[in-house]
Design an enzyme around this catalytic site. Sequence first.
Site, PDB file in Angstrom:
ATOM      1  N   GLY A  15       3.769   0.694   5.705  1.00 32.45           N
ATOM      2  CA  GLY A  15       3.310   0.172   4.413  1.00 32.45           C
ATOM      3  C   GLY A  15       2.487  -1.101   4.507  1.00 32.45           C
ATOM      4  N   SER A  16       1.817  -1.319   5.656  1.00 34.28           N
ATOM      5  CA  SER A  16       0.987  -2.534   5.728  1.00 34.28           C
ATOM      6  C   SER A  16      -0.195  -2.433   4.760  1.00 34.28           C
ATOM      7  CB  SER A  16       0.510  -2.790   7.160  1.00 34.28           C
ATOM      8  OG  SER A  16      -0.404  -1.816   7.576  1.00 34.28           O
ATOM      9  N   MET A  60       1.900  10.884   5.147  1.00 35.09           N
ATOM     10  CA  MET A  60       1.646  11.778   6.267  1.00 35.09           C
ATOM     11  C   MET A  60       2.066  13.221   5.978  1.00 35.09           C
ATOM     12  SD  MET A  60       0.090   9.622   8.095  1.00 35.09           S
ATOM     13  CE  MET A  60      -0.146  10.276   9.725  1.00 35.09           C
ATOM     14  N   ASN A  77      -7.508   8.837  -0.275  1.00 33.67           N
ATOM     15  CA  ASN A  77      -6.802   8.787   1.016  1.00 33.67           C
ATOM     16  C   ASN A  77      -7.497   7.816   1.967  1.00 33.67           C
ATOM     17  OD1 ASN A  77      -4.957   9.642   3.118  1.00 33.67           O
ATOM     18  ND2 ASN A  77      -6.627  10.855   3.997  1.00 33.67           N
ATOM     19  N   HIS A  89      -7.894   6.888   6.028  1.00 34.52           N
ATOM     20  CA  HIS A  89      -7.675   7.479   7.353  1.00 34.52           C
ATOM     21  C   HIS A  89      -8.308   6.571   8.415  1.00 34.52           C
ATOM     22  CE1 HIS A  89      -6.702  10.488  10.272  1.00 34.52           C
ATOM     23  NE2 HIS A  89      -7.962  10.563  10.673  1.00 34.52           N
ATOM     24  N   GLU A 117      -8.742  -1.687   7.778  1.00 31.86           N
ATOM     25  CA  GLU A 117      -8.221  -0.834   6.696  1.00 31.86           C
ATOM     26  C   GLU A 117      -7.767  -1.664   5.507  1.00 31.86           C
ATOM     27  OE1 GLU A 117      -6.263   3.179   8.237  1.00 31.86           O
ATOM     28  OE2 GLU A 117      -5.071   1.422   8.777  1.00 31.86           O
TER      29      GLU A 117
HETATM   30  C1  GAR Z   1      -2.823   3.813   8.449  1.00 32.49           C
HETATM   31  O1  GAR Z   1      -3.499   3.550   9.646  1.00 32.49           O
HETATM   32  C2  GAR Z   1      -3.470   4.974   7.718  1.00 32.49           C
HETATM   33  O2  GAR Z   1      -4.844   5.003   7.821  1.00 32.49           O
HETATM   34  C3  GAR Z   1      -2.846   6.143   8.445  1.00 32.49           C
HETATM   35  O3  GAR Z   1      -1.498   5.781   8.565  1.00 32.49           O
HETATM   36  C4  GAR Z   1      -1.429   4.361   8.747  1.00 32.49           C
HETATM   37  C5  GAR Z   1      -0.392   3.812   7.809  1.00 32.49           C
HETATM   38  O4  GAR Z   1      -0.146   2.455   8.077  1.00 32.49           O
HETATM   39  N1  GAR Z   1      -3.039   7.386   7.744  1.00 32.49           N
HETATM   40  C6  GAR Z   1      -3.299   8.528   8.359  1.00 32.49           C
HETATM   41  O5  GAR Z   1      -3.320   8.638   9.565  1.00 32.49           O
HETATM   42  C7  GAR Z   1      -3.562   9.704   7.441  1.00 32.49           C
HETATM   43  N2  GAR Z   1      -3.885  10.831   8.207  1.00 32.49           N
HETATM   44  P1  GAR Z   1       0.697   1.587   7.048  1.00 32.49           P
HETATM   45  O6  GAR Z   1       1.956   2.407   6.700  1.00 32.49           O
HETATM   46  O7  GAR Z   1       1.037   0.329   7.790  1.00 32.49           O
HETATM   47  O8  GAR Z   1      -0.154   1.350   5.828  1.00 32.49           O
END
Ligand code: GAR
Length: 200
Positions: free
Chosen positions: A15-16, A93, A110, A112, A182
């Site tokens: 969840g960052s 995910m 979304n 990615h 991101e």
């Molecule tokens: C992020 O890097 C996001 O882009 C990725 O999961 C991570 C979640 O990080 N998403 C995917 O790979 C979607 N296919 P977070 O929980 O720290 O926000």
Amino acid sequence: MTPRARLVVLVSGSGSNLQAILNAVAEQRLNAEVTAVISNKADAFALQRAQKAGINTQVLIKKKDQDRREYDALLAELVSSYHPDWVVLAGWMRLLSAAFLDHFPLQVVNLHPALPGTFPGVHAIQRAYDAHNQGLIQHSGIMVHFVPDEGVDDGPLIRQEIIPFIDGESVEAFEERVHKTEHRVLVDTLINLIQEKERI
Ligand code: GAR
């Protein structure tokens, strides 16, 4: 003042990116309120971040014998109950089917950690890093896109940003740069989407 946009954020992990959204809301850079954070994993750290910020949290776990469409329909019902303007997949995910997506046309966004058409699915950062080490690519990046259908990390692009590789960099350091990018790009994209909708 324009009413704040209602965001429902779907998460599965740390969840960052949710945190980046919550910080931007708290700092009044994002004219939005996060009306709920919904996870498909009970132990997602994102839930703790949301609770700390006083946000409603919900956990909806898919049962083993449950049909995917049935789960997605229940999820749609839950998300709808918060009347979102935008549904943000921030580290969500699970692939969403039409049983979910048809309820939120042009509202699901979304994030990615790779460029369009590259490394869809899980472990995108590691796979991009490995591809660079094999001499296959010189840069990777991140993207934010609409989710119209069941394509995996695919859909009309809203924004992308290229991240060049640095020779000799560890995967951890590369990953940190990807996440930093991101956090900034996701928030900027939401600011723009919300402002565009306010102008309509
Ligand atoms: C992020 O890097 C996001 O882009 C990725 O999961 C991570 C979640 O990080 N998403 C995917 O790979 C979607 N296919 P977070 O929980 O720290 O926000």
